[in-house]
Design a protein around this motif. Structure first.
Motif, PDB file in Angstrom:
ATOM      1  N   ASN A 278       0.713  -1.297  -0.015  1.00 51.09           N
ATOM      2  CA  ASN A 278      -0.048   0.040   0.220  1.00 51.09           C
ATOM      3  C   ASN A 278       0.976   1.249  -0.016  1.00 51.09           C
ATOM      4  O   ASN A 278       1.448   1.398   1.002  1.00 51.09           O
ATOM      5  CB  ASN A 278      -0.952  -0.123   1.140  1.00 51.09           C
ATOM      6  N   PRO A 279       0.809   2.034  -1.097  1.00 45.31           N
ATOM      7  CA  PRO A 279       1.732   3.239  -1.132  1.00 45.31           C
ATOM      8  C   PRO A 279       1.488   4.385  -0.027  1.00 45.31           C
ATOM      9  O   PRO A 279       2.110   5.217   0.185  1.00 45.31           O
ATOM     10  CB  PRO A 279       1.530   3.661  -2.625  1.00 45.31           C
ATOM     11  N   ARG A 280       0.334   4.236   0.597  1.00 46.72           N
ATOM     12  CA  ARG A 280      -0.263   5.174   1.572  1.00 46.72           C
ATOM     13  C   ARG A 280       0.242   4.646   2.980  1.00 46.72           C
ATOM     14  O   ARG A 280      -0.249   5.420   3.937  1.00 46.72           O
ATOM     15  CB  ARG A 280      -1.755   5.167   1.630  1.00 46.72           C
ATOM     16  N   CYS A 281       0.986   3.435   3.029  1.00 43.09           N
ATOM     17  CA  CYS A 281       1.425   2.970   4.437  1.00 43.09           C
ATOM     18  C   CYS A 281       2.586   3.433   4.956  1.00 43.09           C
ATOM     19  O   CYS A 281       3.371   3.986   4.105  1.00 43.09           O
ATOM     20  CB  CYS A 281       1.422   1.201   4.178  1.00 43.09           C
TER      21      CYS A 281
ATOM     22  N   SER B 251       5.755   2.469   3.732  1.00 40.84           N
ATOM     23  CA  SER B 251       6.346   2.885   2.535  1.00 40.84           C
ATOM     24  C   SER B 251       7.495   4.017   2.523  1.00 40.84           C
ATOM     25  O   SER B 251       8.137   4.077   1.800  1.00 40.84           O
ATOM     26  CB  SER B 251       5.250   2.918   1.635  1.00 40.84           C
TER      27      SER B 251
END
Lengths: 147, 303
Positions: free
Chosen positions: A105-108, A111
């Motif tokens: 998840n790029p919003r995690c 990241s």
């Protein structure tokens, strides 16, 4: 056929899907152990035609076997004492896995913060669904098998 | 020590206590005016959010405490590459409690896992915004006198709106709540929520038309269609004014149907509705302060 001798104390991981033994070697961090490890690839099998086997001669408490349940619960784990099988362990999906799968998840937060361990928690045992401990992103083990 | 990371971190019994405390704060604010004297709240806002930050700061000031913090990442050590974990450890040396907003999901969890002071998640990306849910529940509790036994309509962007998802998850814990989801096809409530409602046998309907269902609602929760959620400007323009609540539609609603909105409002509620007594979205902001005051007192174990 190649013969690998018996071990006195430790474990034998049998019925590993052919070709998967090195993956398990890495997950169990066997490279860090100072003991005898035998990896047998593509051994003949009545049940599976071909299989891998790993034999490890060590105190079994030194290994985190939970991860095996995640990788493949069909693996047979034989506990060996005094050269004999004393127990066959059943494998279950572990409640929590660390640094085995990565959150995509790029919003995690993982990241951007590289030092954080990637932790996934078992959310649904039947559907084999794990969720990222930070962002709750779903990871379906079944879906990843289907790929 | 307790943190608030998700709306479900508090049981319904704990929420009841929190709301009763907030009721008392509303009735007798003077009694609480010095309860946090000598205490400091750190507001660590890695992304701007004027309303939430000011609500937290007002809550702490109303309790006689002090406030420190930063209001965007550029003015924090994050701009120098400091991790959330390290910033948290530093903040623990300065403050007694911390409200954190961060654009990345799970940031508040990371902070809480390293913290020696209570952490309040003031929003972590599109993940959780628990104090908005507490505000919504508090408003319903205060103005309806009950959390349950009603039909609630949720209208607008039900796909991306995290406030809607959190509110649904919080309300399913109460008795006899029926949901009516009012949205265009493209912004329907996600499947996992529908599955959860089916599993729990909670009644729900999905409709597109607001006028047809408004007469049966006890509560109407309006939301904004957020431009930043769309990849395609054309889709946003087409959907942004899909619902506009106006006086004519309010005429169809029950006399005691309350209209809530997490704000900011754009076009989805016409300003003419503001005069209607049933429009409670600005009161909701005030309840947000009361419930944050109650939360700070509770987490600091001062009550």
């Amino acid at each position: 056929m190649l013969n690998v001798g018996k071990i006195e104390e430790g474990l034998v991981l049998d019925h590993i899907k052919a070709g998967k033994s090195m993956e398990i070697y890495r997950y169990l961090q066997l490279d860090k152990l100072d003991c005898t490890v035998a990896i047998i690839k593509n051994a003949r099998s009545n049940k599976m035609k071909k299989k891998d086997i790993i034999k490890v001669e060590c105190d079994i408490n030194m290994l985190n076997l939970d991860i095996l349940g995640y990788i493949d619960h069909n693996i047979t784990v034989n506990i060996i004492q005094k050269g004999e099988i004393v127990e066959k362990m059943a494998l279950h999906l572990p409640k929590e896995i660390k640094n085995v799968i990565h959150c995509h998840n790029p919003r995690c937060i993982t990241s951007i913060e590289q030092e954080l361990p990637h932790i996934f928690v078992l959310a649904d045992e039947v559907k084999e669904i794990y969720r990222c401990k930070y962002c709750e992103e779903k990871y379906s083990k079944k879906a990843s098998h289907d790929k | 020590m307790k943190h608030l990371l998700s709306p479900l971190d508090f049981s319904t019994e704990e929420l009841d206590s929190l709301f009763h405390l907030a009721d008392d704060i509303e009735r007798e604010p003077g009694k609480y005016a010095h309860m946090c004297a000598g205490k400091k709240l750190a507001t660590c806002f890695y992304e701007p959010s004027t309303r939430t930050r000011l609500s937290f700061e007002t809550a702490m000031l109303n309790l006689g405490g002090n406030v420190i913090g930063f209001s965007d990442a550029a003015s924090s050590s994050a701009s120098k590459g400091e991790s959330v974990a390290d910033t948290t450890r530093v903040i623990c040396c300065f403050a007694d409690i911390c409200a954190m907003r961060h654009p990345k999901e799970g940031a508040a969890y990371v902070a809480a896992s390293r913290s020696s002071i209570p952490i309040i998640n003031a929003g972590d990306g599109g993940h959780q915004h628990p104090t908005q849910t507490l505000t919504d529940l508090m408003t319903i509790h205060a103005l309806k006198g009950r959390l349950g036994n009603f039909t609630i309509g949720l209208c607008g962007d039900l796909k991306f709106g995290r406030t809607v998802h959190s509110l649904i998850n919080a309300l399913v814990r109460y008795e006899n709540v029926k949901f009516i989801f009012i949205s265009p096809e493209e912004l329907r409530v996600p499947d996992y929520i529908i599955e959860m409602l089916k599993e729990k046998e909670i009644p729900y309907e999905e409709v597109i038309n607001l006028e047809s269902c408004i007469p049966q609602l006890d509560l109407l929760y309006m939301t904004r269609v957020q431009r930043e959620r769309f990849f395609n400007e054309e889709d946003y323009v087409r959907l942004k004014d899909f619902y506009i609540l106006d006086r004519a539609k309010m005429a169809l609603a029950k006399q005691d149907c309350l209209v809530l909105h997490p704000l900011p409002r754009v076009n989805e509620i016409s300003v003419e509705v503001d005069e209607d007594e049933r429009a409670v979205y600005f009161k909701q902001v005030q309840y947000g302060v009361y419930v944050r005051m109650a939360l700070i007192l509770t987490l600091l174990e001062l009550v």
